[in-house]
Design an enzyme around this catalytic site. Sequence first.
Site, PDB file in Angstrom:
ATOM      1  N   TYR A  43       0.622  -1.244   0.023  1.00  0.00           N
ATOM      2  CA  TYR A  43       0.159   0.082  -0.068  1.00  0.00           C
ATOM      3  C   TYR A  43       0.906   1.334  -0.024  1.00  0.00           C
ATOM      4  O   TYR A  43       0.293   2.541  -0.207  1.00  0.00           O
ATOM      5  CB  TYR A  43      -0.862   0.074   1.281  1.00  0.00           C
ATOM      6  CG  TYR A  43      -2.290  -0.990   0.990  1.00  0.00           C
ATOM      7  CD1 TYR A  43      -3.242  -0.366   0.229  1.00  0.00           C
ATOM      8  CD2 TYR A  43      -2.183  -2.156   1.299  1.00  0.00           C
ATOM      9  CE1 TYR A  43      -4.451  -1.105  -0.004  1.00  0.00           C
ATOM     10  CE2 TYR A  43      -3.149  -2.797   0.878  1.00  0.00           C
ATOM     11  CZ  TYR A  43      -4.393  -2.579   0.258  1.00  0.00           C
ATOM     12  OH  TYR A  43      -5.365  -3.240  -0.173  1.00  0.00           O
ATOM     13  N   GLY A  45       2.929   3.988  -1.322  1.00  0.00           N
ATOM     14  CA  GLY A  45       3.280   4.293  -2.883  1.00  0.00           C
ATOM     15  C   GLY A  45       1.941   4.702  -3.559  1.00  0.00           C
ATOM     16  O   GLY A  45       0.890   4.657  -3.082  1.00  0.00           O
ATOM     17  N   GLY A  47      -1.041   3.719  -5.826  1.00  0.00           N
ATOM     18  CA  GLY A  47      -2.264   2.564  -5.756  1.00  0.00           C
ATOM     19  C   GLY A  47      -1.982   1.601  -4.487  1.00  0.00           C
ATOM     20  O   GLY A  47      -1.310   1.970  -3.562  1.00  0.00           O
ATOM     21  N   HIS A  63      -4.176   5.266   5.336  1.00  0.00           N
ATOM     22  CA  HIS A  63      -4.178   6.467   4.651  1.00  0.00           C
ATOM     23  C   HIS A  63      -4.979   6.622   3.282  1.00  0.00           C
ATOM     24  O   HIS A  63      -5.439   7.488   3.055  1.00  0.00           O
ATOM     25  CB  HIS A  63      -2.699   6.992   4.545  1.00  0.00           C
ATOM     26  CG  HIS A  63      -2.437   8.334   4.079  1.00  0.00           C
ATOM     27  ND1 HIS A  63      -1.859   8.593   2.703  1.00  0.00           N
ATOM     28  CD2 HIS A  63      -2.512   9.615   4.471  1.00  0.00           C
ATOM     29  CE1 HIS A  63      -1.842   9.698   2.348  1.00  0.00           C
ATOM     30  NE2 HIS A  63      -2.027  10.509   3.594  1.00  0.00           N
ATOM     31  N   ASP A  64      -4.638   5.558   2.541  1.00  0.00           N
ATOM     32  CA  ASP A  64      -5.643   5.359   1.137  1.00  0.00           C
ATOM     33  C   ASP A  64      -6.892   5.260   1.559  1.00  0.00           C
ATOM     34  O   ASP A  64      -7.741   6.120   0.818  1.00  0.00           O
ATOM     35  CB  ASP A  64      -5.122   4.019   0.783  1.00  0.00           C
ATOM     36  CG  ASP A  64      -3.729   4.246  -0.124  1.00  0.00           C
ATOM     37  OD1 ASP A  64      -2.940   5.110  -0.012  1.00  0.00           O
ATOM     38  OD2 ASP A  64      -3.209   3.036  -0.690  1.00  0.00           O
ATOM     39  N   ASP A 105      -3.005  12.826   6.601  1.00  0.00           N
ATOM     40  CA  ASP A 105      -1.389  12.930   6.540  1.00  0.00           C
ATOM     41  C   ASP A 105      -1.095  12.934   7.919  1.00  0.00           C
ATOM     42  O   ASP A 105      -0.094  12.244   7.934  1.00  0.00           O
ATOM     43  CB  ASP A 105      -1.167  14.201   5.767  1.00  0.00           C
ATOM     44  CG  ASP A 105      -1.529  14.045   4.176  1.00  0.00           C
ATOM     45  OD1 ASP A 105      -1.777  13.116   3.664  1.00  0.00           O
ATOM     46  OD2 ASP A 105      -0.954  15.194   3.520  1.00  0.00           O
TER      47      ASP A 105
END
Length: 139
Positions: A43, A45, A47, A63-64, A105
């Site tokens: 996860y 980076g 995508g 975070h995604d 973030d």
Amino acid sequence: MRTLWIMAVLLLGVEGNLFQFEKLIKKMTGKSGMLWYSAYGCYCGWGGQGRPKDATDRCCFVHDCCYGKVTGCNPKMDIYTYSVENGNIVCGGTNPCKKQICECDRAAAICFRDNLKTYDSKTYWKYPKKNCKEESEPC
């Protein structure tokens, strides 16, 4: 190495959120976000797929998911307001969408800091995405 070079070139012109995220990671961990987290696990980076491989990778998964819940602005580009007070990141400003990006973030940077001991560069740095085939868990 080519991936890092491409990301470095892309970040040169970025003054928005990705650059700010890099700063927050550096502030919380003392590590470069680009060099430590841009190609880690399934996860961290661009995508993400499969199941997170360790606690550090889970930070990126969360975070995604957080970015996926942001509506009305661009999480990877919009500039938000923040400050660092007594070593703590404080998200500010009046725009609720940008504040939400900052909170995503902030949480990830703190998660990276709290899980530095789980970071396993020998196993998960540049981890092949082909090994991330397990069914993803829901956000």
